[in-house]
Design a protein around this motif. Structure first.
Motif, PDB file in Angstrom:
ATOM      1  N   ASP A 217      -5.557 -34.183  39.100  1.00 45.83           N
ATOM      2  CA  ASP A 217      -6.746 -33.965  39.690  1.00 45.83           C
ATOM      3  C   ASP A 217      -7.864 -34.953  39.545  1.00 45.83           C
ATOM      4  O   ASP A 217      -8.510 -35.313  40.629  1.00 45.83           O
ATOM      5  N   ILE A 218      -8.074 -35.259  38.518  1.00 41.03           N
ATOM      6  CA  ILE A 218      -8.955 -36.540  38.184  1.00 41.03           C
ATOM      7  C   ILE A 218      -8.516 -37.766  39.023  1.00 41.03           C
ATOM      8  O   ILE A 218      -9.293 -38.401  39.545  1.00 41.03           O
ATOM      9  N   LEU A 219      -7.212 -38.187  38.605  1.00 51.14           N
ATOM     10  CA  LEU A 219      -6.671 -39.429  39.445  1.00 51.14           C
ATOM     11  C   LEU A 219      -6.796 -39.090  40.785  1.00 51.14           C
ATOM     12  O   LEU A 219      -6.791 -40.340  41.330  1.00 51.14           O
ATOM     13  N   GLY A 220      -6.829 -37.860  41.560  1.00 50.37           N
ATOM     14  CA  GLY A 220      -6.901 -37.818  43.027  1.00 50.37           C
ATOM     15  C   GLY A 220      -8.439 -38.432  43.346  1.00 50.37           C
ATOM     16  O   GLY A 220      -8.664 -38.798  44.632  1.00 50.37           O
ATOM     17  N   LEU A 221      -9.538 -38.504  42.418  1.00 51.85           N
ATOM     18  CA  LEU A 221     -10.635 -39.054  42.634  1.00 51.85           C
ATOM     19  C   LEU A 221     -10.887 -40.355  42.467  1.00 51.85           C
ATOM     20  O   LEU A 221     -11.529 -41.139  43.036  1.00 51.85           O
ATOM     21  N   SER A 234      -7.498 -37.163  48.907  1.00 51.74           N
ATOM     22  CA  SER A 234      -6.581 -36.368  49.983  1.00 51.74           C
ATOM     23  C   SER A 234      -6.877 -34.660  49.267  1.00 51.74           C
ATOM     24  O   SER A 234      -6.857 -33.980  50.196  1.00 51.74           O
ATOM     25  N   ASP A 235      -7.342 -34.689  48.155  1.00 49.24           N
ATOM     26  CA  ASP A 235      -7.516 -33.289  47.683  1.00 49.24           C
ATOM     27  C   ASP A 235      -8.654 -32.642  48.198  1.00 49.24           C
ATOM     28  O   ASP A 235      -9.165 -31.594  48.575  1.00 49.24           O
ATOM     29  N   ILE A 236      -9.873 -33.713  48.431  1.00 45.63           N
ATOM     30  CA  ILE A 236     -11.044 -33.179  49.356  1.00 45.63           C
ATOM     31  C   ILE A 236     -10.702 -33.008  50.594  1.00 45.63           C
ATOM     32  O   ILE A 236     -11.244 -31.970  51.183  1.00 45.63           O
ATOM     33  N   ARG A 237     -10.358 -33.909  51.320  1.00 44.99           N
ATOM     34  CA  ARG A 237      -9.735 -33.452  52.647  1.00 44.99           C
ATOM     35  C   ARG A 237      -9.306 -32.251  52.754  1.00 44.99           C
ATOM     36  O   ARG A 237      -9.247 -31.556  53.873  1.00 44.99           O
ATOM     37  N   GLU A 238      -8.172 -31.899  51.885  1.00 47.57           N
ATOM     38  CA  GLU A 238      -7.521 -30.538  51.823  1.00 47.57           C
ATOM     39  C   GLU A 238      -8.047 -29.465  51.440  1.00 47.57           C
ATOM     40  O   GLU A 238      -7.670 -28.293  51.645  1.00 47.57           O
ATOM     41  N   GLY A 239      -9.375 -29.677  51.042  1.00 45.75           N
ATOM     42  CA  GLY A 239     -10.181 -28.372  50.316  1.00 45.75           C
ATOM     43  C   GLY A 239      -9.700 -27.895  49.009  1.00 45.75           C
ATOM     44  O   GLY A 239      -9.989 -26.591  48.809  1.00 45.75           O
ATOM     45  N   LYS A 240      -9.147 -28.709  48.261  1.00 51.08           N
ATOM     46  CA  LYS A 240      -8.403 -28.157  46.613  1.00 51.08           C
ATOM     47  C   LYS A 240      -9.782 -27.857  46.139  1.00 51.08           C
ATOM     48  O   LYS A 240     -10.533 -28.659  45.866  1.00 51.08           O
ATOM     49  N   LYS A 241      -9.402 -26.708  45.528  1.00 49.88           N
ATOM     50  CA  LYS A 241     -10.508 -26.313  44.479  1.00 49.88           C
ATOM     51  C   LYS A 241      -9.942 -26.581  43.094  1.00 49.88           C
ATOM     52  O   LYS A 241      -9.427 -25.889  42.250  1.00 49.88           O
ATOM     53  N   THR A 242     -10.185 -27.889  42.687  1.00 49.09           N
ATOM     54  CA  THR A 242      -9.961 -28.565  41.515  1.00 49.09           C
ATOM     55  C   THR A 242     -10.914 -27.958  40.311  1.00 49.09           C
ATOM     56  O   THR A 242     -12.124 -27.845  40.958  1.00 49.09           O
ATOM     57  N   ILE A 243     -10.802 -28.333  39.125  1.00 44.93           N
ATOM     58  CA  ILE A 243     -11.478 -28.073  38.205  1.00 44.93           C
ATOM     59  C   ILE A 243     -12.969 -28.687  38.321  1.00 44.93           C
ATOM     60  O   ILE A 243     -14.029 -28.511  38.041  1.00 44.93           O
ATOM     61  N   LEU A 244     -12.630 -30.034  38.962  1.00 44.28           N
ATOM     62  CA  LEU A 244     -13.884 -30.916  39.156  1.00 44.28           C
ATOM     63  C   LEU A 244     -14.612 -30.302  40.368  1.00 44.28           C
ATOM     64  O   LEU A 244     -16.008 -30.496  40.144  1.00 44.28           O
TER      65      LEU A 244
END
Length: 330
Positions: A217-221, A234-244
């Motif tokens: 999840d960190i690397l996605g940023l 892509s995690d932000i665009r998809e609305g993923k609720k990561t720990i970050l």
């Protein structure tokens, strides 16, 4: 380090050979779509974990390799279906299976791999007791059920802004860590190890998997898109609720929170908006997430210390994987 590189390469090469032997079909297009992601590379972390866990307790390589093929095939099946659900166009820097062959064939390739995973597991257990067969298949089946539940949780979080850290950890335990846990435990089961050893191997894999997903999840940023092999943010665009994201929403100012909630899950968000949100998230939660990943990595290593060691190279390898998981950049 040279010793470990040789050790990992030997496992990867043997697993890759056996994967090619298992992924065969009379229907060429189905075989091509099914083998495609394996040809694109991949870390083979789960097979390494399984074979090293087997080596750790003095197990048999032939059984471990076949079981390792089973978990890697199962993992790849989940990736194909995940990419369809997430509408991802890239995987390991290449077009995803559904982009290259269309959704119907991609679904069939996933189904085909699902069956092949059980075939490989079955072969790994040939000649062992009925109780060992039961334990291995029960774990494999339960793992698939739990992974599916984790994916459902992840999808349900996309429309929520009140996801808690506890919910996030439970979700990644199911979606990601369960297959790591299954891998390490199978290294014990296929060698008919005692219950306490299997329990500690399972805990190693589970905590390694949690650490791995947090870093993912960190690397996605922060990762370079070419190294990551898929679109950054892509995690932000998809609305993923990561720990970050969860940590940032808890600490952000009202203005920051307003911007984040307007961009999270917005498929039409501009690159500039995504970058602004990513910057806010990094400022609030990057160190926190790394510290959390490191804690789970340490817990994984502690589990190894409760196992009688019969192979020091395997022990070094499993410790290295736990430590490297936090340091990796792709």
């Amino acid at each position: 380090m040279t010793e470990l590189i040789s050790y990992f390469d030997e496992i990867i090469n043997n697993v890759n050979i056996q994967i090619k032997n298992f992924i065969k079909s009379d229907i060429k297009v189905l075989e091509d779509a099914s083998i495609y992601l394996f040809s694109a590379g991949g870390k083979r972390l789960r097979p390494i974990v399984l074979v090293a866990s087997s080596d750790l307790i003095g197990g048999k390589r032939e059984r471990a390799y076949k079981a390792a093929v089973a978990v890697e095939i199962l993992h790849t099946f989940t990736l194909i279906h995940d990419d369809i659900m997430d509408r991802d166009n890239l995987r390991r820097g290449m077009p995803t299976v559904h982009v290259k062959w269309g959704e119907p064939m991609a679904i069939l390739a996933g189904d085909f791999l699902h069956a092949k995973a059980f075939e490989a597991l079955n072969e790994s257990l040939r000649g062992l007791s009925s109780n060992t067969f039961y334990n291995a298949f029960n774990l494999f089946i339960k793992s698939i059920e739990i992974i599916s539940e984790g994916q459902a949780m992840d999808m349900s979080f996309e429309n929520r802004f009140d996801v808690t850290e506890e919910e996030y950890i439970e979700m990644i335990k199911r979606k990601t860590a369960m297959l790591f846990s299954c891998s390490s435990a199978l290294g014990g089961i296929v060698n008919e190890a005692d219950e306490e050893i299997i329990k500690n191997l399972s805990e190693y894999g589970l905590n390694l998997g949690i650490s791995f997903q947090i870093v993912d999840d960190i690397l996605g940023l922060i990762a370079d898109e070419k190294e990551l092999g898929k679109p950054v943010y892509s995690d932000i665009r998809e609305g993923k609720k990561t720990i970050l994201v969860i940590k940032t929403l808890h600490e952000a100012s009202e203005n920051e929170r307003r911007l984040i909630t307007s961009v999270l899950g917005n498929k039409n968000a501009s690159k500039e908006e995504l970058e602004k949100v990513a910057m806010i998230i990094k400022e609030h939660s990057l160190n926190y997430a790394y510290e959390m990943a490191e804690r789970y990595s340490h817990i994984a290593i502690e589990s190894l210390q409760r196992i009688p060691i019969k192979n020091s190279t395997a022990e070094k390898a499993l410790k290295y994987l736990a430590e490297f998981t936090v340091k990796r950049r792709k």
